[in-house]
Design an enzyme around this catalytic site. Structure first.
Site, PDB file in Angstrom:
ATOM      1  N   ARG A  29       0.327  -3.424  12.585  1.00 57.59           N
ATOM      2  CA  ARG A  29       1.373  -3.055  11.645  1.00 57.59           C
ATOM      3  C   ARG A  29       1.111  -3.766  10.321  1.00 57.59           C
ATOM      4  NH1 ARG A  29       5.877  -0.237  13.470  1.00 57.59           N
ATOM      5  NH2 ARG A  29       5.833  -0.710  15.686  1.00 57.59           N
ATOM      6  N   ASP A  30       1.201  -3.036   9.209  1.00 54.74           N
ATOM      7  CA  ASP A  30       1.012  -3.664   7.904  1.00 54.74           C
ATOM      8  C   ASP A  30       2.129  -4.675   7.667  1.00 54.74           C
ATOM      9  OD1 ASP A  30      -0.706  -2.736   5.130  1.00 54.74           O
ATOM     10  OD2 ASP A  30       1.049  -4.019   4.857  1.00 54.74           O
ATOM     11  N   ILE A  31       1.750  -5.830   7.104  1.00 61.84           N
ATOM     12  CA  ILE A  31       2.716  -6.906   6.886  1.00 61.84           C
ATOM     13  C   ILE A  31       3.727  -6.538   5.798  1.00 61.84           C
ATOM     14  CG2 ILE A  31       1.491  -8.219   5.097  1.00 61.84           C
ATOM     15  CD1 ILE A  31       1.944 -10.731   6.854  1.00 61.84           C
ATOM     16  N   ASN A  86      -7.839   2.996   0.255  1.00 67.42           N
ATOM     17  CA  ASN A  86      -8.030   2.495  -1.103  1.00 67.42           C
ATOM     18  C   ASN A  86      -9.486   2.052  -1.218  1.00 67.42           C
ATOM     19  OD1 ASN A  86      -5.315   2.882  -1.793  1.00 67.42           O
ATOM     20  ND2 ASN A  86      -4.744   0.899  -0.932  1.00 67.42           N
ATOM     21  N   VAL A  95      -8.465  -5.853   0.288  1.00 72.85           N
ATOM     22  CA  VAL A  95      -9.246  -6.421   1.395  1.00 72.85           C
ATOM     23  C   VAL A  95     -10.508  -5.576   1.538  1.00 72.85           C
ATOM     24  CG1 VAL A  95      -9.299  -7.037   3.830  1.00 72.85           C
ATOM     25  CG2 VAL A  95      -7.141  -7.209   2.555  1.00 72.85           C
ATOM     26  N   HIS A  99     -10.502  -0.281   5.939  1.00 64.64           N
ATOM     27  CA  HIS A  99      -9.311  -0.059   6.767  1.00 64.64           C
ATOM     28  C   HIS A  99      -8.610   1.198   6.288  1.00 64.64           C
ATOM     29  CE1 HIS A  99      -8.306  -2.501   3.288  1.00 64.64           C
ATOM     30  NE2 HIS A  99      -7.122  -1.911   3.271  1.00 64.64           N
ATOM     31  N   HIS A 101      -4.965   3.072   5.928  1.00 66.27           N
ATOM     32  CA  HIS A 101      -3.507   2.977   5.993  1.00 66.27           C
ATOM     33  C   HIS A 101      -3.010   4.259   6.661  1.00 66.27           C
ATOM     34  CE1 HIS A 101      -2.942  -0.307   2.925  1.00 66.27           C
ATOM     35  NE2 HIS A 101      -4.150   0.101   2.577  1.00 66.27           N
TER      36      HIS A 101
HETATM   37  P1  5GP Z   1      -5.567  -2.637   0.597  1.00 71.27           P
HETATM   38  O1  5GP Z   1      -4.692  -3.059  -0.571  1.00 71.27           O
HETATM   39  O2  5GP Z   1      -6.852  -3.440   0.644  1.00 71.27           O
HETATM   40  O3  5GP Z   1      -5.785  -1.162   0.696  1.00 71.27           O
HETATM   41  O4  5GP Z   1      -4.722  -2.965   1.890  1.00 71.27           O
HETATM   42  C1  5GP Z   1      -4.602  -4.236   2.439  1.00 71.27           C
HETATM   43  C2  5GP Z   1      -3.353  -4.208   3.266  1.00 71.27           C
HETATM   44  O5  5GP Z   1      -3.390  -5.288   4.164  1.00 71.27           O
HETATM   45  C3  5GP Z   1      -2.054  -4.340   2.456  1.00 71.27           C
HETATM   46  O6  5GP Z   1      -1.235  -3.209   2.676  1.00 71.27           O
HETATM   47  C4  5GP Z   1      -1.423  -5.617   2.982  1.00 71.27           C
HETATM   48  O7  5GP Z   1      -0.017  -5.536   3.086  1.00 71.27           O
HETATM   49  C5  5GP Z   1      -2.086  -5.785   4.338  1.00 71.27           C
HETATM   50  N1  5GP Z   1      -2.221  -7.164   4.763  1.00 71.27           N
HETATM   51  C6  5GP Z   1      -2.757  -8.183   4.032  1.00 71.27           C
HETATM   52  N2  5GP Z   1      -2.741  -9.323   4.737  1.00 71.27           N
HETATM   53  C7  5GP Z   1      -2.203  -9.001   5.947  1.00 71.27           C
HETATM   54  C8  5GP Z   1      -1.925  -9.782   7.118  1.00 71.27           C
HETATM   55  O8  5GP Z   1      -2.173 -10.987   7.208  1.00 71.27           O
HETATM   56  N3  5GP Z   1      -1.373  -9.133   8.169  1.00 71.27           N
HETATM   57  C9  5GP Z   1      -1.084  -7.782   8.127  1.00 71.27           C
HETATM   58  N4  5GP Z   1      -0.527  -7.247   9.227  1.00 71.27           N
HETATM   59  N5  5GP Z   1      -1.326  -7.022   7.041  1.00 71.27           N
HETATM   60  C10 5GP Z   1      -1.877  -7.636   5.964  1.00 71.27           C
END
Ligand code: 5GP
Length: 115
Positions: A29-31, A86, A95, A99, A101
């Site tokens: 689950r996204d945080i 993304n 990150v 990954h 979403h």
């Molecule tokens: P990006 O911005 O790279 O597409 O997505 C990274 C996602 O990872 C973000 O939606 C962010 O909320 C999620 N995220 C970052 N750190 C953590 C974490 O420690 N745990 C979880 N569950 N999600 C994380």
């Protein structure tokens, strides 16, 4: 290079809510959820920084991520979902361990979700 935050999650060095795991992918689950259901499907291999690299290097793994997203959307929502990769900092990627979403549940037509 130091391990990505997702590798630390996969290795249980950082806690997260894990909804699915097999030998190739993990789903958490996204945080910081941007939709009623907001999951991340992450390949365990961390050498692919983004979806373009993954598609070129291991298309079967990309297909496995999509299949996992579909299954989770069926289990946790109505089966319909938005899949977002993304790709690049300018597109909102934070990150650099590929990954997906998975957004589902009460999405509004025509809106794009970003962080
Ligand atoms: P990006 O911005 O790279 O597409 O997505 C990274 C996602 O990872 C973000 O939606 C962010 O909320 C999620 N995220 C970052 N750190 C953590 C974490 O420690 N745990 C979880 N569950 N999600 C994380």
């Amino acid at each position: 290079m130091s391990a990505s935050i997702f590798t630390k999650i996969i290795n249980r060095e950082i806690p997260s809510e894990i909804l699915y795991e097999d030998d190739r992918v993990i789903a958490i689950r996204d945080i910081s959820p941007q939709a009623p259901l907001h999951l991340l499907v992450i390949p365990k291999a961390e050498q692919y920084a983004n979806v373009a690299e993954l598609a070129a290097g291991d298309p079967e793994l990309l297909a496995a991520m999509v299949a996992t997203a579909q299954r989770l959307a069926e289990e946790h929502a109505d089966g319909e979902f938005r899949l977002i990769f993304n790709t690049g900092a300018g597109a909102g990627q934070t990150v650099f361990h590929v990954h997906a979403h998975v957004l589902a549940g009460g999405l509004q037509e025509g809106t794009l979700v970003g962080n």
